[in-house]
Scaffold this motif. Structure first.
Motif, PDB file in Angstrom:
ATOM      1  N   ALA A 208     -53.757 -41.240   6.557  1.00 12.98           N
ATOM      2  CA  ALA A 208     -53.161 -42.074   7.615  1.00 12.98           C
ATOM      3  C   ALA A 208     -51.700 -41.707   7.859  1.00 12.98           C
ATOM      4  O   ALA A 208     -50.810 -42.562   7.899  1.00 12.98           O
ATOM      5  N   ALA A 209     -51.456 -40.405   8.022  1.00 14.52           N
ATOM      6  CA  ALA A 209     -50.088 -39.908   8.201  1.00 14.52           C
ATOM      7  C   ALA A 209     -49.425 -40.533   9.423  1.00 14.52           C
ATOM      8  O   ALA A 209     -50.068 -40.767  10.456  1.00 14.52           O
TER       9      ALA A 209
ATOM     10  N   GLN B 232     -56.101 -45.608   8.243  1.00 14.57           N
ATOM     11  CA  GLN B 232     -55.912 -46.325   6.980  1.00 14.57           C
ATOM     12  C   GLN B 232     -57.165 -47.125   6.642  1.00 14.57           C
ATOM     13  O   GLN B 232     -57.669 -47.099   5.507  1.00 14.57           O
ATOM     14  N   ILE B 233     -57.671 -47.822   7.643  1.00 15.88           N
ATOM     15  CA  ILE B 233     -58.840 -48.689   7.435  1.00 15.88           C
ATOM     16  C   ILE B 233     -60.106 -47.873   7.236  1.00 15.88           C
ATOM     17  O   ILE B 233     -60.897 -48.114   6.318  1.00 15.88           O
ATOM     18  N   ASP B 234     -60.315 -46.891   8.117  1.00 17.50           N
ATOM     19  CA  ASP B 234     -61.584 -46.158   8.146  1.00 17.50           C
ATOM     20  C   ASP B 234     -61.684 -45.073   7.081  1.00 17.50           C
ATOM     21  O   ASP B 234     -62.785 -44.784   6.592  1.00 17.50           O
ATOM     22  N   LEU B 235     -60.542 -44.471   6.713  1.00 20.53           N
ATOM     23  CA  LEU B 235     -60.585 -43.303   5.845  1.00 20.53           C
ATOM     24  C   LEU B 235     -59.896 -43.543   4.501  1.00 20.53           C
ATOM     25  O   LEU B 235     -60.538 -43.479   3.451  1.00 20.53           O
ATOM     26  N   TYR B 236     -58.609 -43.836   4.525  1.00 16.33           N
ATOM     27  CA  TYR B 236     -57.875 -44.004   3.267  1.00 16.33           C
ATOM     28  C   TYR B 236     -58.492 -45.103   2.412  1.00 16.33           C
ATOM     29  O   TYR B 236     -58.624 -44.949   1.191  1.00 16.33           O
TER      30      TYR B 236
ATOM     31  N   GLN C 289     -57.491 -28.046   3.031  1.00 19.21           N
ATOM     32  CA  GLN C 289     -56.060 -28.125   2.739  1.00 19.21           C
ATOM     33  C   GLN C 289     -55.777 -29.550   2.283  1.00 19.21           C
ATOM     34  O   GLN C 289     -55.737 -30.484   3.078  1.00 19.21           O
ATOM     35  N   VAL C 290     -55.595 -29.711   0.991  1.00 16.29           N
ATOM     36  CA  VAL C 290     -55.617 -31.025   0.350  1.00 16.29           C
ATOM     37  C   VAL C 290     -54.216 -31.593   0.168  1.00 16.29           C
ATOM     38  O   VAL C 290     -53.355 -30.975  -0.461  1.00 16.29           O
ATOM     39  N   ILE C 291     -53.993 -32.782   0.720  1.00 16.83           N
ATOM     40  CA  ILE C 291     -52.822 -33.582   0.370  1.00 16.83           C
ATOM     41  C   ILE C 291     -53.317 -34.567  -0.677  1.00 16.83           C
ATOM     42  O   ILE C 291     -54.118 -35.448  -0.373  1.00 16.83           O
ATOM     43  N   PRO C 292     -52.879 -34.439  -1.936  1.00 20.34           N
ATOM     44  CA  PRO C 292     -53.598 -35.050  -3.049  1.00 20.34           C
ATOM     45  C   PRO C 292     -53.346 -36.537  -3.301  1.00 20.34           C
ATOM     46  O   PRO C 292     -52.972 -36.942  -4.412  1.00 20.34           O
ATOM     47  N   TYR C 293     -53.574 -37.353  -2.291  1.00 13.06           N
ATOM     48  CA  TYR C 293     -53.559 -38.798  -2.494  1.00 13.06           C
ATOM     49  C   TYR C 293     -54.889 -39.219  -3.124  1.00 13.06           C
ATOM     50  O   TYR C 293     -55.916 -38.541  -2.918  1.00 13.06           O
ATOM     51  N   PRO C 294     -54.908 -40.308  -3.889  1.00 10.58           N
ATOM     52  CA  PRO C 294     -56.110 -40.665  -4.641  1.00 10.58           C
ATOM     53  C   PRO C 294     -57.412 -40.709  -3.849  1.00 10.58           C
ATOM     54  O   PRO C 294     -58.427 -40.168  -4.329  1.00 10.58           O
TER      55      PRO C 294
END
Length: 249
Positions: free
Chosen positions: A25-26, A37-41, A63-68
């Motif tokens: 949710a950048a 944020q709701i649908d993915l994170y 290409q991974v941004i390593p949030y949990p």
């Protein structure tokens, strides 16, 4: 367009990567960030579905941004047999943890986040690039400021310490450090990046969703330095449309 893999050092990187900015949710997505944020994170199972759909479409790099939530979905995908080549972002203030995490995941490449690169602390950057290389991953840098940072990198002491450079590029010049993005500015950027002589991953090619895929890809055909593209995807339907179109170019 952007088919196959590129061999860098002793590793191979797919030329098309699934981006993960929507998954975290950048903020660049504006009002849609709340929806992501709701649908993915908040729902890693939906991230898993997008990874699976992309893989089924032939996209084997991420290409991974390593949030949990991203890591959870990625591990679920790997455990389910979706063998993705991982190009990991190393975040500021989490460098050692992220390098260890990506090493545990056998990442093909690790790229220092733009917020690290753009500070131009060459000693700090050099230390982290060496850690990445010591772990047998391809070291890289990202930038939010392709004009300013590239100019400084050309003469920097870390120039020979990294192989991959990730930069924002799109037809509008959106989220790039230039007020104008006409023919002169495009030519100048091309000259700067050519002088750096790295394998280049282009990101933000859809300008955070402002551009339609066809328009974005038509412009990408004119970008001489684009070796690899990473595209953030927010749904299975979007993956189908975007990656099918890219493959037909």
């Amino acid at each position: 367009m952007f088919e196959g893999k590129l061999k860098i050092l002793n590793r191979e990187i797919p030329r098309t990567l699934l981006g993960t900015s929507p998954f975290i949710a950048a903020a660049q997505f504006g009002h849609r960030a709340r929806l992501y944020q709701i649908d993915l994170y908040n729902n890693p199972e939906n991230i898993f579905k997008i990874i699976k759909k992309s893989y089924d479409l032939g996209i084997t790099g991420i290409q991974v941004i390593p949030y949990p939530p991203v890591i959870k979905a990625l591990k679920d995908a790997l455990n389910a047999g979706y063998d993705m080549d991982i190009i990991g972002t190393v975040r500021p203030d989490k460098e050692l943890d992220d390098i260890q995490l990506m090493s545990d995941l056998n990442a093909t490449s690790m790229i220092l986040h733009a917020d690290i690169t753009d500070k131009k602390d060459w000693n700090f950057i050099g230390e982290k690039l060496q850690l990445i290389k010591d772990g047998n991953a391809v070291p890289g840098l990202a930038t939010h400021m392709p004009y300013s940072t590239t100019k400084h990198l050309v003469g920097s002491p870390v120039k020979e310490m990294f192989e991959v450079y990730m930069v924002p590029v799109n037809k509008l010049g959106y989220l790039m450090d230039s007020e104008l993005y006409g023919s002169d500015e495009r030519k100048h950027l091309n000259q700067l990046i050519e002088s750096l002589d790295k394998t280049v991953i282009v990101k933000k090619v859809l300008a955070a969703g402002i551009l339609q895929p066809q328009e974005a890809f038509d412009y990408l055909k004119t970008v001489e330095f684009a070796d690899i593209v990473t595209i953030g995807i927010a749904s299975e339907e979007e993956a189908q449309e975007t990656f099918s179109l890219l493959g037909s170019q």
